[in-house]
Structure formats: C-alpha cells, structure tokens
Design a protein around this motif. Structure first.
Motif, mmCIF file in Angstrom:
data_model
loop_
_atom_site.group_PDB
_atom_site.id
_atom_site.type_symbol
_atom_site.label_atom_id
_atom_site.label_comp_id
_atom_site.label_asym_id
_atom_site.label_seq_id
_atom_site.Cartn_x
_atom_site.Cartn_y
_atom_site.Cartn_z
ATOM 1 N N LYS A 61 -18.655 10.232 -45.947
ATOM 2 C CA LYS A 61 -20.065 9.860 -45.925
ATOM 3 C C LYS A 61 -20.905 11.071 -45.520
ATOM 4 O O LYS A 61 -20.546 11.818 -44.599
ATOM 5 N N VAL A 62 -22.030 11.266 -46.205
ATOM 6 C CA VAL A 62 -22.937 12.363 -45.850
ATOM 7 C C VAL A 62 -23.632 12.028 -44.536
ATOM 8 O O VAL A 62 -24.321 11.013 -44.428
ATOM 9 N N VAL A 63 -23.468 12.890 -43.540
ATOM 10 C CA VAL A 63 -24.066 12.651 -42.226
ATOM 11 C C VAL A 63 -25.093 13.721 -41.861
ATOM 12 O O VAL A 63 -25.882 13.545 -40.935
ATOM 13 N N ALA A 64 -25.077 14.837 -42.578
ATOM 14 C CA ALA A 64 -26.019 15.927 -42.297
ATOM 15 C C ALA A 64 -26.047 16.849 -43.513
ATOM 16 O O ALA A 64 -25.257 16.698 -44.455
ATOM 17 N N SER A 65 -26.969 17.792 -43.482
ATOM 18 C CA SER A 65 -27.012 18.804 -44.524
ATOM 19 C C SER A 65 -27.443 20.125 -43.903
ATOM 20 O O SER A 65 -28.315 20.156 -43.034
ATOM 21 N N LEU A 66 -26.813 21.200 -44.368
ATOM 22 C CA LEU A 66 -27.107 22.525 -43.830
ATOM 23 C C LEU A 66 -27.889 23.337 -44.850
ATOM 24 O O LEU A 66 -27.552 23.383 -46.036
ATOM 25 N N PHE A 67 -28.918 23.989 -44.352
ATOM 26 C CA PHE A 67 -29.724 24.897 -45.169
ATOM 27 C C PHE A 67 -29.088 26.281 -45.144
ATOM 28 O O PHE A 67 -28.612 26.743 -44.113
ATOM 29 N N TYR A 68 -29.075 26.928 -46.292
ATOM 30 C CA TYR A 68 -28.477 28.253 -46.386
ATOM 31 C C TYR A 68 -29.331 29.147 -47.277
ATOM 32 O O TYR A 68 -30.111 28.684 -48.113
ATOM 33 N N THR A 69 -29.179 30.448 -47.107
ATOM 34 C CA THR A 69 -29.777 31.449 -47.984
ATOM 35 C C THR A 69 -28.666 32.407 -48.389
ATOM 36 O O THR A 69 -28.041 33.030 -47.525
ATOM 37 N N ASP A 89 -27.842 11.135 -40.963
ATOM 38 C CA ASP A 89 -27.464 9.789 -40.560
ATOM 39 C C ASP A 89 -27.750 9.627 -39.069
ATOM 40 O O ASP A 89 -27.052 10.187 -38.223
ATOM 41 N N ALA A 90 -28.792 8.857 -38.760
ATOM 42 C CA ALA A 90 -29.194 8.689 -37.361
ATOM 43 C C ALA A 90 -28.112 8.009 -36.533
ATOM 44 O O ALA A 90 -28.084 8.153 -35.306
ATOM 45 N N LYS A 91 -27.225 7.276 -37.188
ATOM 46 C CA LYS A 91 -26.163 6.560 -36.473
ATOM 47 C C LYS A 91 -24.918 7.422 -36.263
ATOM 48 O O LYS A 91 -24.002 7.006 -35.558
ATOM 49 N N ALA A 92 -24.881 8.583 -36.869
ATOM 50 C CA ALA A 92 -23.722 9.458 -36.693
ATOM 51 C C ALA A 92 -23.628 9.921 -35.243
ATOM 52 O O ALA A 92 -24.644 10.173 -34.587
#
Length: 517
Positions: A86-94, A176-179
């Motif tokens: 399950k997707v729980v977060a996402s990371l920004f990258y350059t 995901d606020a519940k993660a």
C-alpha cells in the motif's frame, strides 16, 4: 511497475508546468511525463496535495573545467509502499543525467541525502555538487537578487546525481494519515524504507550496472552509513563509495574525557580565525597549528581529564594554561569548567568582550545577543543566514526554472519528531559493508570551523570505524577552512568537489578489475 492514479487537479497542474516550460528560456526544454497529463485543461487549479507519482523533465547545459556538459533533469515523486504494497508516502527527488554519455553502465550514480533528521536535500543540491549553486558571496553570505547560477565545480561531468527528500522534508509527504509514524521516523526505520525506495529508483532508471555512490551530510551520514549495509545485505546492491560530509558520531561511543577533549582543535581553529590566540600562535598557518593541538588533545588533555578531581593541583593549573592558550579563552574560564568548556559556552564567551557570539555550525558567522552575559548565544547566527539565501532560491528554482508546479510548502525542516535514535549502529554497519565489499571506499569531509560536528570528532569517528586498521587504506579525510557546509566558501567549493571527483575516479575500478582481497 505499480502506478497510482493522479488526481485530475494535479494532472492539470502538471500540464500547466509543461505549457509554461515551453516558453521558458531556462532550462531549454520541459515536459510532463505522459500525453494524458498534457491533455488536461489549463484552467484547472493546483491542489495542495502531493501526487504519489509525478515527473517533469527539463534540459540544461553548463561548463565544467571549460568543457560543455549537457544534461537532463527530472523532478518528480516516487511512492513509498508498506509491507502490504500500500502507498503510504511519496518522496520528491531531483535527478540529473549527463546526456552526451552513450554507455550508462560505466557512468557513476551518486545518491545524495542531507540530514537533520528532518532536513531536505536542498543544501548539497543547490550549493555543492549539483549543476546550480547559490547566488552568495565568496564566503557564503546572502546577496540579492536571490537565486542560483551555474556551478562550474559540479561533479556532473563525472557522475549522474539524484537528490532525495525523505518523508515530510522538501515536497515529500506521508500520504496515509493512518500509517504508523514509526515506519519512517527513526535511525533504522529511515534506513529501511529509503533502501527500498532506492532499489525501486535504480530499477526504474535502469542503473543496476552503474557504479554507485552515497553521499550524506550531517545526520545524513548516519543515513548513508546504514544504507551501505542495508542496500548490500537486504537488496544486494553493492556500492563503490560512501562520502560523509560533516559526519556525526555514527553511534560510536565517546563519553567522558574523550567527548570533552575532542572539541579543543575546533576551538583553536575558531580562535585563530578571529585572531584571538597569543601572537606566536596567531602568526602560524592554521594546518600545522591544528596538528600541534590535535597531538596535545590526544597525548595530554584526554589523560589529564581522565584523572577527574584527582588530578594534582599544579598539573590542573598547567593544563588550564595550555587549554586557554589553544582555545582563546581565559585560564579562569577553563578552570571554572574543570578543564572541559562546553561548546555552547565557547560560542558565547570567545568574543564576549567584543559584544559578539560565534556561530554553531560555522564559527566564521557572528551574532549579536540581547546581553553580553550568559552561557549560550541567543540564536544560531549561521543558520539564519543560510535560510535567508537557500529558501527563496530553492523555491524559485524548482517552481519557476524546473517548472515543478505545486502549492505545497517546501519544508526546509519538516515534522519528523519524535525520532527514534535507539540502536544506532550505523558506524558498525558501514565497517561491515566495507569488510564484505572490497570495492567499497570512504571519503570524510569536514570544515575546521564546524562546532556541531567538529572536524576532529570526524577524524575520531573514522579512526574508530575499524579498530583492526585493515580497512584504513580505503579511508580518506579532507579538511577545509570553513564550517559545516564547507562548500559555501568559494575556495572550498572548488577543492571539495575536486576531492569527490578524484574519489569517484579512484573508487570506480577498471573494467575487469575483480573485487577481492
């Protein structure tokens, strides 16, 4: 590949990024990732929410060592999944890639993290190794107009680079606020989910055959030291090098007399910079002076502090005189602190008679307190100066130059606390990774005027990584006449990048060179 559907609103914002980019003179080209995204109506507003997956592309070119280096830059997000997928977060990258290189298999990849914990990757991104560098003066102080300019010392000529913002830093977010926050915010949790993310990134970008390097600054050195072992042992990704910039203690114990004594060479460097040492010391060059202070610290000060209250009175007085001589403090101050003056007091007291304090992360920076009395400065003079120049620059660069359009706040420092610091074995993790991998090499870089992670403490960390001494030929230390972010000083920006460039060359084996003892 797992995909997460972008919202219509976000797709529209990415479409707008493409439309604006086509008109921009710098960078030369920009486009969102899919035709579907480009088809969204321009009238749709951006929403204050992070997409689990997104990407915007652009191109640019700069001169490094007098030669043109064309590149592609991708700014975007990639998900973090939990154990159930399950997707729980996402990371920004350059992600910067040199575009005139035919064979990516031989092209090194550098994966870059800053520290905190809770800090975005902004610092090394737009002030150190990347193709853009802050518009600041030669010593690192803010100037206007704010922004970035070409970095002629970037390592992009020899390696591709990806800058990653951990969860809740930069544009990265927990979705995901519940993660469970414990999944992200702790020494070992941080290492585990980032290793998983890096494995996905390397797979998606087709970089499994490339020589790989990790670079971390400050707390980022805990991160990359732990990642060296985690990537190697649980993801079977073997590295060529780890670069520690202004490293922490990496979980290596140094309590009592050792901890109290290791700051003295830093005190001497700072006092020398501000010209408050005795005349005979002040007229000497810094490097040989520090070698003398280091020898005194290890050979005399640590044994004296080990005696505690049972040190002879005449030895205590003699020791106070030497510490005062090297630190720029008074003998009375040294004696009042039982020969171990804490850093916070040093920052307040060194220039007290001038009505100034010195910075914590870089003691070249000066502050002014409400009153001269007290045992610690009112604020960190250097950090306020850095935020002054970095914050407008990164926001303008990502949003207007690279055209990554979002209403999210770019978190220079994000909400990651409470942070679980228990079971920090990152130094031992790095040692084990180096022992298991004959290719793996280490470079340590520190500024002499850094009072938070002092250069001599960094040397001590390196010395203690491998008590056997059998790995020391693969370790190197470089010091600079600046602070925590030594690259803010133009002279050190050039030399420190050149040291990384040489390190990458040294740690990238010739084709066919076997990894064996």
């Amino acid at each position: 590949m797992r995909k997460v559907q972008l919202s219509a609103v976000l797709l529209a914002s990415l479409w707008l990024a493409s439309a604006h980019a086509q008109e921009a003179a710098r960078p030369a080209e920009a486009a969102v990732s899919t035709p579907a995204e480009r088809a969204r109506p321009a009238s749709a507003p951006a929403e204050r929410q992070l997409a689990a997956e997104s990407v915007v592309h652009a191109t640019g070119q700069l001169a490094i060592k007098g030669k043109p280096v064309p590149y592609k830059v991708s700014t975007g997000t990639q998900p973090v999944w939990d154990k159930d997928g399950k997707v729980v977060a996402s990371l920004f990258y350059t992600y910067y890639q040199r575009t005139d290189v035919a064979n990516k298999d031989l092209r090194p990849l550098v994966m870059s993290f800053n520290g905190g914990p809770g800090s975005a990757s902004v610092w090394m991104h737009i002030a150190y190794t990347g193709p853009k560098v802050l518009n600041i003066d030669a010593e690192g102080y803010p100037v206007q107009p704010y922004g970035v300019k070409d970095n002629p010392h970037s390592i992009l000529d020899v390696a591709d680079i990806v800058y990653i913002d951990p969860v809740n830093t930069g544009f990265s977010r927990q979705l995901d606020a519940k993660a469970d926050r414990k999944f992200f915010f702790g020494v070992n949790a941080d290492i585990a989910y980032l290793a998983e993310w890096l494995g996905t990134f390397v797979s998606r970008q087709g970089r499994w055959q490339s020589p790989k390097y990790l670079i971390g600054e400050s707390y980022g050195t805990n991160r990359v030291s732990g990642l060296a072992k985690e990537l190697q042992n649980n993801h079977w990704m073997y590295l060529n090098g780890v670069i520690l910039v202004s490293p922490t203690g990496l979980g290596i114990k140094r309590d009592g007399p050792v901890r109290d004594a290791l700051s003295l060479p830093y005190y001497a460097a700072t006092a020398w910079h501000h010209k408050v040492l005795p005349a005979d010391l002040q007229q000497r060059d810094l490097t040989p002076l520090l070698a003398e202070v280091e020898a005194f610290t290890v050979g005399e000060m640590i044994p004296a502090l080990a005696k505690g209250g049972f040190i002879e009175a005449d030895q205590r007085k003699a020791m106070a005189a030497k510490i005062a001589r090297y630190s720029g403090l008074s003998e009375t101050t040294v004696l009042q602190h039982n020969l171990a003056v804490p850093p916070s007091y040093f920052w307040k007291d060194l220039l007290r008679t001038r009505g100034q304090t010195v910075g914590r992360l870089d003691s070249r920076y000066l502050g002014i307190d409400r009153v001269d009395a007290g045992s610690a400065p009112d604020y960190n003079a250097e950090l306020t100066s850095w935020l002054h120049s970095f914050t407008p620059a990164i926001n303008h660069y990502l949003r207007e130059t690279l055209k990554y359009k979002t209403d999210l706040k770019y978190n220079m420092f994000g909400p990651v606390h409470p942070w679980d610091n228990s079971d920090d074995q990152t130094g031992e993790n790095l040692r084990l990774a180096m022992a298991q991998n004959p290719y793996l090499r280490l470079l340590v870089q520190s500024g002499y005027y850094d009072g938070a992670t002092t250069y001599f403490d960094a040397k001590y960390t390196m010395w203690q990584l491998d008590p056997s001494g059998r790995l020391k030929d693969r370790m190197d230390f470089k010091g600079y006449r600046s602070g925590h972010m030594m690259y803010l000083r133009s002279e050190d920006l050039a030399s420190s990048n050149e040291h990384i460039r040489a390190f990458i060359k040294q740690a990238t084996p010739a084709p066919g060179q076997a990894a064996k003892y």
